[in-house]
Structure formats: C-alpha cells, structure tokens
Design an enzyme around this catalytic site. Structure first.
Site, PDB file in Angstrom:
ATOM      1  N   THR A 209       6.154  -0.645  -2.588  1.00 49.58           N
ATOM      2  CA  THR A 209       5.080   0.024  -3.126  1.00 49.58           C
ATOM      3  C   THR A 209       5.733   1.525  -3.495  1.00 49.58           C
ATOM      4  OG1 THR A 209       3.365  -0.662  -1.459  1.00 49.58           O
ATOM      5  CG2 THR A 209       3.108   1.625  -2.268  1.00 49.58           C
TER       6      THR A 209
ATOM      7  N   HIS B  40       6.804   0.870  -6.939  1.00 50.13           N
ATOM      8  CA  HIS B  40       5.789   0.708  -7.973  1.00 50.13           C
ATOM      9  C   HIS B  40       5.163   2.174  -8.360  1.00 50.13           C
ATOM     10  CE1 HIS B  40       5.052  -3.228  -8.389  1.00 50.13           C
ATOM     11  NE2 HIS B  40       5.141  -3.626  -6.975  1.00 50.13           N
TER      12      HIS B  40
HETATM   13 ZN   LIG Z   1       5.498  -0.637   2.534  1.00 51.37          ZN
END
Ligand SMILES: [Zn+2]
Ligand SMILES: [Zn+2]
Length: 347
Positions: free
Chosen positions: A41, A44
C-alpha cells in the site's frame, strides 16, 4: 520531528520536519513508534497509483500503517493501557458516531479513516491514535515482530475464508509476507501439505525454507506455472488455493489446480479485471471467495500466535533501517529480495 509524508497528489514522498503531535485527548494514545513495516500500500501511495487518489483531499498525511510502539502518553479516560507498554495498532480507525459504531458493530463502520492513509501514521517517531485501536503485545515478542500484526491478520483472515481443515492440501500463490503468513496459518490449521509458489522469488522462498516449509516452487525456474505445479498435481488437485500475488496470470491456473468443491481465495489487489472460465468453475462446483481486512475480534488471537511463533516470524523481517533512510527502505521493498522492510523511527 521528522515524518515521511505524502504532501501532494503526485508521485513521491517527502521526509520533512513537522510538529510533533499534541498531547493525547480523551480516548487517545500517543505512541513512540518502534517499528513500522513498508507495505505494498505504501508503495502504491508513493507511486500515486489510481486506487489511492481518494487520499487527495486529506493531504498532507504521514504514511505508515503496520506498526508497533510503546505508549508514550495516554489521554483522559483511557483504561487498560499503561505508559511504556508495547502495543501494535489496528490501522483502521472507526468513526465512533455512525449507526454501526454506536451499536458496537465497529467492523461495519462505513466511514473509517485508515491510520497512515487518511490520518497521520507511523513513519514518524510519534503517532497519535485512538486508544481502542491499541492491542497489547505480550512479553517475548520483539517490536519488529509486533509490527507484523496487521499483515498477519490479513493472512489469518485468508486462511479462515478458505476454510482450511486438518488434512487439507493447500496451494499458496505468492511468497511475499502475506503469502508467508498464509502458509504459517494453514500449517497451524493442520494442513497436510502447504505448497508455496512464486515467480523469480528465490529470496522470499528462502525465507519460507527457514520457516520450515519444503514444498516451494519458483515458476521462473520451472519454465511456467503448469510445469511447476505438475509434480504436486500428480498427487491430486488442491483442497484450497489462496492467491496473494495480484497477478492476473495466476488466476486461471489457480482454478485448474483446485479440486471439485474446492475454494479459491483471492487476497491480491488486481490492477485490472481478470477473465476466468466460469463454465469450468460451475461444473467443478468450485467457490471463489474474496478476503480482505480481518475483523477486530481476530487481533488478540493473532497476537497470541505471534508469541508462540515469534521465532519463525522473525525470519519475515529481512531489513531494518532508521527513518532517515526511508527512501532506501522503499527501494528495498520494491525489489524482490526483501520480505518485510521495517523502519525504526523512534530514537
Ligand atoms: Zn499494509
Ligand atoms: Zn462508524
């Protein structure tokens, strides 16, 4: 203090000087962050991929959502926590005011704000969090292992969703930290065989070998997925297949490797729609299930697992760096050599 922040809706992150958080208010805890893992994450958010543009109105924000730390201060009215205590933090902060929250059904809150995504997170020496999100860590679990709690709850949930039973043969696609956790929980559930496969993943498969797994496949070395799975499929197809890659190419072979009435669990975040042969799925009575965030009630059990399995879990942390070297930490996490890169912000 220094903090690693997303400052504008564009590619990149900045390590900048910011004000330390204020003293905790009612129901809040101030955490001295000991260890914060770099997650997909975070990569990203750094790259500013389309799935994270919802952050734009909330910038600037300090990122980092997989972490542990010691309680530095507690706000008025907080019970069950003590200064100096090591905790991990559930990163999903519920609103407390919606109908679901008021009824005590926090898992159903529809207006949650992720710590390290929509509110300031853990790539900083101090992080202010709701005290109810703190989960105490038992003695004997190092801070860097405690920081694995959030991804481990994701792995735990995938194994639960898959309904893994004692005696099952389980195929795990993707040997990253989520796949590694899935392998551990599948083994703990009594799986007779756990096969973990990757593609160009020698370093991550080596971590699994150190964790005691033997049935490891690297499709880059076997010349393809079918070739890599053939020796295992000679013994029959799998009871449960759990996908943790986000790679479209593995979904069709995953269904082909699954026996009739078997369950395919998808945990990867796929960048695009994936075509699948629904005729084969129907005729084989197969089930396709998605798995994502674990319910809050699962956390204490996962933390208890961390205490009994700390020795294996330590292998998952392959790199440790101070906050000043955050850029290097992110570069390592982007490569395929690391399993979990941990940043250590608190001095
Ligand atoms: Zn995570
Ligand atoms: Zn709510």
């Amino acid at each position: 203090m220094q903090a690693l922040r997303k400052t504008r809706p564009d590619h990149g992150l900045e390590l900048i000087e910011v004000d330390a958080p204020p003293a905790p208010g009612p129901g809040e805890a101030l955490i001295a962050v000991q260890a914060a893992g770099v997650c997909g994450t975070d990569l990203h958010i750094d790259a500013w991929t389309a799935g994270y543009h919802f952050m734009a109105p909330h910038l600037p924000v300090t990122i980092g959502h997989e972490f542990s730390g010691t309680v530095a201060a507690l706000g008025p009215g907080v019970e069950g926590l003590a200064p100096g205590q090591l905790v991990t933090v559930r990163p999903s902060a519920t609103c407390g005011t919606c109908a679901a929250c008021r009824a005590g059904h926090h898992d159903a809150c529809g207006t949650r704000r992720g710590i390290g995504v929509l509110r300031d997170g853990a790539f900083a020496p101090r992080c202010l969090v709701p005290a109810r999100n703190c989960v105490p860590i038992p003695d004997g679990v190092p801070a860097e292992v405690a920081a694995l709690a959030e991804p481990l709850t994701v792995s735990h949930e995938a194994v639960r969703v898959g309904g893994v039973q004692a005696g099952d043969r389980v195929l795990v696609l993707g040997p990253g930290n989520i796949g590694q956790g899935i392998a551990l929980f599948a083994r703990a559930a009594g799986a007779r065989q756990v096969v973990v496969a990757g593609h160009g993943d020698a370093a991550r498969l080596a971590v699994l070998r150190r964790m005691g797994f033997e049935d490891l496949v690297d499709f880059a070395e076997t010349g393809g997925i079918a070739e890599g799975l053939a020796p295992y499929l000679a013994d029959g197809r799998f009871d449960v297949v759990i996908e943790a890659t986000g790679a479209a190419a593995v979904v069709a072979p995953a269904l082909q490797a699954l026996k009739a009435h078997g369950v395919l669990v998808i945990t990867g975040i796929h960048a695009a729609p994936v075509p699948i042969d629904l005729v084969a799925l129907v005729r084989n009575h197969q089930q396709l299930r998605g798995s994502y965030r674990a319910p809050e009630a699962d956390w204490p059990g996962v933390v208890a697992f961390m205490r009994t399995h700390a020795a294996e879990l330590r292998h998952m942390v392959t790199h440790r760096l101070p906050l000043a070297r955050a850029a290097e930490a992110f570069a390592l996490a982007r490569g395929r050599q690391a399993t979990k890169v941990v940043v250590q912000p608190a001095p």
